[in-house]
Every structure is written in structure tokens, then in C-alpha cells.
Design a protein around this motif. Structure first.
Motif, mmCIF file in Angstrom:
data_model
loop_
_atom_site.group_PDB
_atom_site.id
_atom_site.type_symbol
_atom_site.label_atom_id
_atom_site.label_comp_id
_atom_site.label_asym_id
_atom_site.label_seq_id
_atom_site.Cartn_x
_atom_site.Cartn_y
_atom_site.Cartn_z
ATOM 1 N N THR A 139 0.813 -1.204 0.000
ATOM 2 C CA THR A 139 0.000 0.000 0.000
ATOM 3 C C THR A 139 0.853 1.264 0.000
ATOM 4 N N ALA A 140 0.185 2.387 -0.229
ATOM 5 C CA ALA A 140 0.861 3.679 -0.150
ATOM 6 C C ALA A 140 1.371 3.934 1.260
ATOM 7 N N ALA A 141 0.625 3.459 2.258
ATOM 8 C CA ALA A 141 1.081 3.623 3.650
ATOM 9 C C ALA A 141 2.393 2.882 3.867
ATOM 10 N N GLU A 142 2.524 1.690 3.297
ATOM 11 C CA GLU A 142 3.771 0.948 3.412
ATOM 12 C C GLU A 142 4.885 1.633 2.613
ATOM 13 N N ALA A 143 4.550 2.172 1.451
ATOM 14 C CA ALA A 143 5.534 2.913 0.670
ATOM 15 C C ALA A 143 6.071 4.099 1.470
#
Length: 261
Positions: A170-174
């Protein structure tokens, strides 16, 4: 020049390069690679442009390599494959070395080579719903050409996992691993990009260019006598530069510097 796979717009001192193949999720082929290289060469050399946004049309940001293009490459000779890969490598290097700051506006999914495009940029703003994936090993390939930029952006530890697993993340992980600088709701992405561009345009164009070079040249190097001499030389030169002198004078005189007029 006229572009077939990109849309280029210039508003004031900001240029926007938009990937414009939404029907194939902005996957790139030989034509796209050539056009991106030319666009960044041209905009990087323009005295009128001080910042560049890399964006995309359609639902996805970039799905990586176009499957038809990749299928054709399967029949290439080793020399032809190497030459083709070098064109991609040159495109990424052109973005990375562009003298103007580049902001990636990642509104949708970003896979494989698309992650290389983003990693070559200076600032990355992603929508919360965007997903990322280094999917090459699923196809029996490796993310070789994009690896210098992706590893710099997310670090060796995260790259080891996502290069090997091809997991979607996800973008949060990115953001957690450092690949994305900002993650915002889709409705807020343009406002966040505009905020960052405004900050970039407020600064000395020469200092921004030299600061971008400074990061590339200093990162990962030992703090030895050569490093001390090099950084001392850089600050001495920019203090004596036209914009360096103007910046200090304008601050002391409580007025706007000339680059804001």
C-alpha cells in the motif's frame, strides 16, 4: 516537439509531464521511453521552467512495461535486448539527473518499471488508494534497470523483500519504508503537490540545482578529508555566486530576492 504518449503543459515556471496511455494503464514502450527522455532533456534545459511534476492520466499511474513491447523483446538478440535496456536506463538517469526538481504525483497504482520512474524523482506524493508492486519476478524477470533508484528510495532491506516476493503493498507501506514522502487522500493530492511546488519555486533556482547535486554526491560517501574539502569548496562557491549574494542581501534588507520578482 509533438508527443504521442505524453501530454506536456507549462504554467508559469512549472512544467507538468503527464503519461497519456490510459488505455494500457500508462505502461511504457519504446516510444514512451524515448519521449520521456526527450521531454526531461528539453525541460531540464529550459530557462523558463523551474520545477517539473510527473503525473499520469487514467486509473493507474504506470503499470510498468507494455506487455506487447515485452513480448517483442523475447525475440530480440542479446545485443538488441541490451540496447533496448540501455534506452530505459538512459530515461531513468535523465529524470534522476534533471537539473530541475521533479515531483511525482502518484494518483493510482504504480507497478514494476513505474516504480523506477517514481524513484528517479525528487519528491513523491501518493494517493492513499495507490498500490505499489515490484512484480518482475512473477514474470521470470528482475527489476535490474530500475534497481539503483528503487534501492536508494526504499533502502536495501525493503528492496530485498519486495524484489523477491513481488508482493503488492500500500501507499502507507511505501511511506513507511521511505519510498513515498507524502500520502494523502486522492481528493487532496493536487493541493499537496501544489504546496510542495510552491516551496520549491520560493527558493533560489541555482541553489536548488546545486542542492540536488549535493545530495547525490555526498550520500553514502565517507566523511573524510576529501569530503570536507569538497563540501567547503561548494559552500564557498555558492556564497560568491550571483544568487548567493542576492539571497543574503535580500534577507538583510528585508525584501524579496530577485528570483521571486
Amino acid at each position: 516537439m509533438t508527443y504521442e504518449t505524453l501530454r506536456i503543459s507549462i504554467e508559469g515556471k512549472l512544467a507538468t509531464v503527464t503519461l497519456n496511455r490510459p488505455e494500457v494503464r500508462n505502461a511504457f514502450n519504446e516510444k514512451t521511453i524515448n519521449e520521456i527522455t526527450l521531454a526531461f532533456d528539453e525541460l531540464g534545459a529550459s530557462d523558463e521552467v523551474r520545477a517539473i511534476v510527473l503525473a499520469a492520466n487514467g486509473a493507474a499511474f504506470c503499470a510498468g512495461g507494455d506487455l506487447n513491447w515485452m513480448k517483442a523483446m523475447a525475440g530480440y538478440t542479446d545485443a538488441e535486448n541490451t540496447a533496448d535496456a540501455m534506452q530505459l536506463a538512459d530515461m531513468l538517469r535523465t529524470i534522476y539527473l534533471c537539473p530541475k526538481p521533479v515531483v511525482a504525483r502518484v494518483h493510482g497504482d504504480c507497478y514494476a518499471g513505474g516504480m523506477g520512474l517514481v524513484a528517479a524523482c525528487d519528491v513523491v506524493v501518493a494517493a492513499e488508494a495507490a498500490n505499489f508492486c515490484l512484480s518482475e519476478v512473477k514474470l521470470g524477470l528482475i527489476p535490474a534497470t530500475i534497481s539503483p533508484y528503487v534501492i536508494k528510495a526504499m533502502g536495501e532491506n525493503a528492496a530485498r523483500r519486495y524484489f523477491l516476493t513481488a508482493e503488492r503493498f500500500t501507499a502507507a507501506e511505501a511511506h513507511r519504508v521511505g519510498f513515498a514522502h507524502e500520502v494523502v487522500p486522492a481528493a487532496d493530492i493536487d493541493a499537496k503537490v501544489a504546496e510542495i511546488v510552491k516551496a520549491l519555486l520560493a527558493n533560489s533556482p541555482n541553489a536548488v540545482k546545486e542542492a540536488k547535486t549535493l545530495v547525490r554526491d555526498v550520500a553514502g560517501k565517507p566523511v573524510d578529508d576529501a569530503m570536507l574539502a569538497d563540501t567547503a569548496r561548494r559552500i564557498a562557491q555558492i556564497r560568491a555566486s550571483e544568487q548567493g549574494r542576492e539571497g543574503v542581501r535580500s534577507f538583510l534588507e528585508k525584501r524579496k530576492p530577485s528570483w521571486l520578482n
